[in-house]
Design an enzyme around this catalytic site. Structure first.
Site, PDB file in Angstrom:
ATOM      1  N   TRP A 102       3.837 -10.756  11.667  1.00 41.96           N
ATOM      2  CA  TRP A 102       4.563  -9.991  10.646  1.00 41.96           C
ATOM      3  C   TRP A 102       6.048 -10.271  10.704  1.00 41.96           C
ATOM      4  CZ3 TRP A 102       2.145  -8.985   6.540  1.00 41.96           C
ATOM      5  CH2 TRP A 102       0.769  -8.742   6.596  1.00 41.96           C
ATOM      6  N   ASP A 172      10.654  -2.818  10.648  1.00 44.12           N
ATOM      7  CA  ASP A 172       9.379  -2.729   9.944  1.00 44.12           C
ATOM      8  C   ASP A 172       8.455  -1.915  10.844  1.00 44.12           C
ATOM      9  OD1 ASP A 172       6.868  -3.030   8.890  1.00 44.12           O
ATOM     10  OD2 ASP A 172       6.843  -5.224   8.942  1.00 44.12           O
ATOM     11  N   LYS A 196      -1.613   2.738   6.783  1.00 40.87           N
ATOM     12  CA  LYS A 196      -2.046   2.925   8.168  1.00 40.87           C
ATOM     13  C   LYS A 196      -1.978   4.412   8.509  1.00 40.87           C
ATOM     14  CE  LYS A 196      -0.456  -1.612   8.380  1.00 40.87           C
ATOM     15  NZ  LYS A 196      -1.636  -2.414   8.103  1.00 40.87           N
TER      16      LYS A 196
HETATM   17  N1  PMP Z   1       4.352  -5.490   8.254  1.00 41.53           N
HETATM   18  C1  PMP Z   1       3.386  -5.093   9.099  1.00 41.53           C
HETATM   19  C2  PMP Z   1       3.738  -4.803  10.517  1.00 41.53           C
HETATM   20  C3  PMP Z   1       2.071  -4.948   8.620  1.00 41.53           C
HETATM   21  O1  PMP Z   1       1.103  -4.550   9.438  1.00 41.53           O
HETATM   22  C4  PMP Z   1       1.791  -5.223   7.261  1.00 41.53           C
HETATM   23  C5  PMP Z   1       0.411  -5.046   6.680  1.00 41.53           C
HETATM   24  N2  PMP Z   1      -0.635  -5.103   7.514  1.00 41.53           N
HETATM   25  C6  PMP Z   1       2.829  -5.655   6.448  1.00 41.53           C
HETATM   26  C7  PMP Z   1       4.100  -5.758   6.975  1.00 41.53           C
HETATM   27  C8  PMP Z   1       2.591  -5.970   5.007  1.00 41.53           C
HETATM   28  O2  PMP Z   1       2.382  -4.771   4.372  1.00 41.53           O
HETATM   29  P1  PMP Z   1       1.990  -4.646   2.848  1.00 41.53           P
HETATM   30  O3  PMP Z   1       0.605  -5.172   2.728  1.00 41.53           O
HETATM   31  O4  PMP Z   1       2.112  -3.175   2.625  1.00 41.53           O
HETATM   32  O5  PMP Z   1       2.965  -5.432   2.070  1.00 41.53           O
END
Ligand code: PMP
Length: 360
Positions: A102, A172, A196
């Protein structure tokens, strides 16, 4: 009807009580004769829902004065762009700590807008730890410093955050926000997709220090401009009203559980029980350095990857769903968000020990 134990990384398990309340109100919200889904976002009923959700979130996180709480769209992924667009100002670079999948996505998106300096990385050790803050090669002129508080795929979590002085810390926290108390005042920006610990997909929580808004890059779409969203109460356009409403029910549920101290204790306990079982066996293995292991996402491998498919299949037959690791890393992953009860972890441990006895 039986509800399974759902270990999904996201969209993830929601508290059953929340879903029951939503079900009871589905057709007729508080005797108004219509569903929340069918209401104008400008109606006094929905404004009350939205304001209560924000107030409860502020209370749960003990958000200090001087922060906007925004309910945005586009997920954490759109925040990967919103952060540089809003925070760069006169500056042209930002510092990023690289801890896994991520962080890598946040870095790639930020590179569209600025020079990204990777000031620390655990890549050479397969992203199995959080680099010590003392070792970060920080820039004096960075617009901000970005961290990924919990790597949902790798299962690596910051258990504390460094003081970044005058450079705003941006985090994040998609897969850890609301899992425990945090000191919001340490951060310039916190962002998190909802799916989540917050609610259904479709809404994105952003906490931003007020002095950081109002200097967006010239071409920033108004929907991504924190100042525009703050001024309009996150209603610059039609917000995802139903996701916002369910998030509000989750916040109410969290308060009824006793708040984030209680959740932290449960989450620490759930994850440590599972890690202990993994560590005590020669059959299961967790690649993450113990001090940096996530309370939310527990990755583990089986001694023989050939058994992965059978593990997932038999777990499913036992009512334990979504244990397959992310396609990019393989193995297994059990996500233990707030709505996953202790009994789910007990059932998983029982299953794992029986599977090991059959296959070791
Ligand atoms: N950052 C993290 C730490 C994530 O776990 C996720 C999704 N699993 C995201 C960003 C991306 O999130 P989204 O699908 O809401 O754009």
């Amino acid at each position: 009807m039986t509800r399974v134990f759902n270990f999904s990384a996201g969209p993830a398990a929601l508290p059953t009580e929340v879903l029951e309340e939503a079900r009871d109100q589905l057709l007729d919200y508080q005797c108004r004769g219509l569903s929340v889904m069918e209401m104008s976002h400008r109606s006094k009923e929905f404004i009350a829902i939205a304001e209560q959700a924000e107030a409860d979130l502020r209370e749960l996180l003990a958000v200090p004065d001087g922060y906007h709480v925004l309910f945005m769209q586009g997920g954490a992924t759109l925040q990967f762009a919103a952060v540089p667009l809003n925070l760069l100002g006169e500056k042209s670079s930002a510092d990023y700590v690289h801890t896994g999948s991520w962080a890598s996505k946040a870095i790639a998106e930020a590179r569209r807008f600025c020079e990204v300096r990777i000031i620390a990385s655990s890549e050479s050790e397969n992203f199995s730890y959080v680099p010590e803050p003392d070792s970060w090669e920080r820039s004096a002129d960075a617009a901000y410093l970005h961290v990924t508080g919990n790597e949902t795929i790798g299962g690596v979590e910051f258990h504390q955050y460094p003081d970044t002085g005058s450079i705003p810390l941006v985090a994040d926290l998609s897969s850890t926000l609301l899992s425990r108390p945090i000191d919001v005042s340490q951060f310039g920006v916190i962002y998190s997709g909802a799916q989540k610990n917050i609610g259904p997909a479709g809404i994105t929580v952003v906490l931003v220090r007020e002095d950081l808004v109002g200097k967006p890059a010239a071409a920033t779409p108004s929907m991504l401009d924190y100042a525009v969203q703050a001024k309009s109460g996150s209603m610059h356009n039609t917000p995802p009203t139903y996701s916002w409403y369910i998030a509000g029910l989750v916040f109410k549920w969290l308060k009824a559980q006793g708040g984030l101290e209680v959740m932290a204790e449960r989450n620490r306990s759930k994850s440590s029980r599972l890690y202990s079982v993994v560590d005590a066996s020669n059959f299961y293995r967790c690649p993450v350095r113990p001090a940096d292991r996530s309370w939310m996402n527990v990755p583990f491998t089986l001694a023989d990857p050939e058994l992965d498919g059978r593990f997932v299949e038999q777990a499913k037959e036992s009512g334990l769903l979504n244990l397959k690791g992310h396609r990019s890393v393989g193995g297994m992953r059990a996500s233990l968000y707030n709505a996953v009860p202790e009994q789910a972890v007990t059932a998983l441990i029982d299953f794992m020990q029986a599977f090991e006895a059959d296959h070791a």
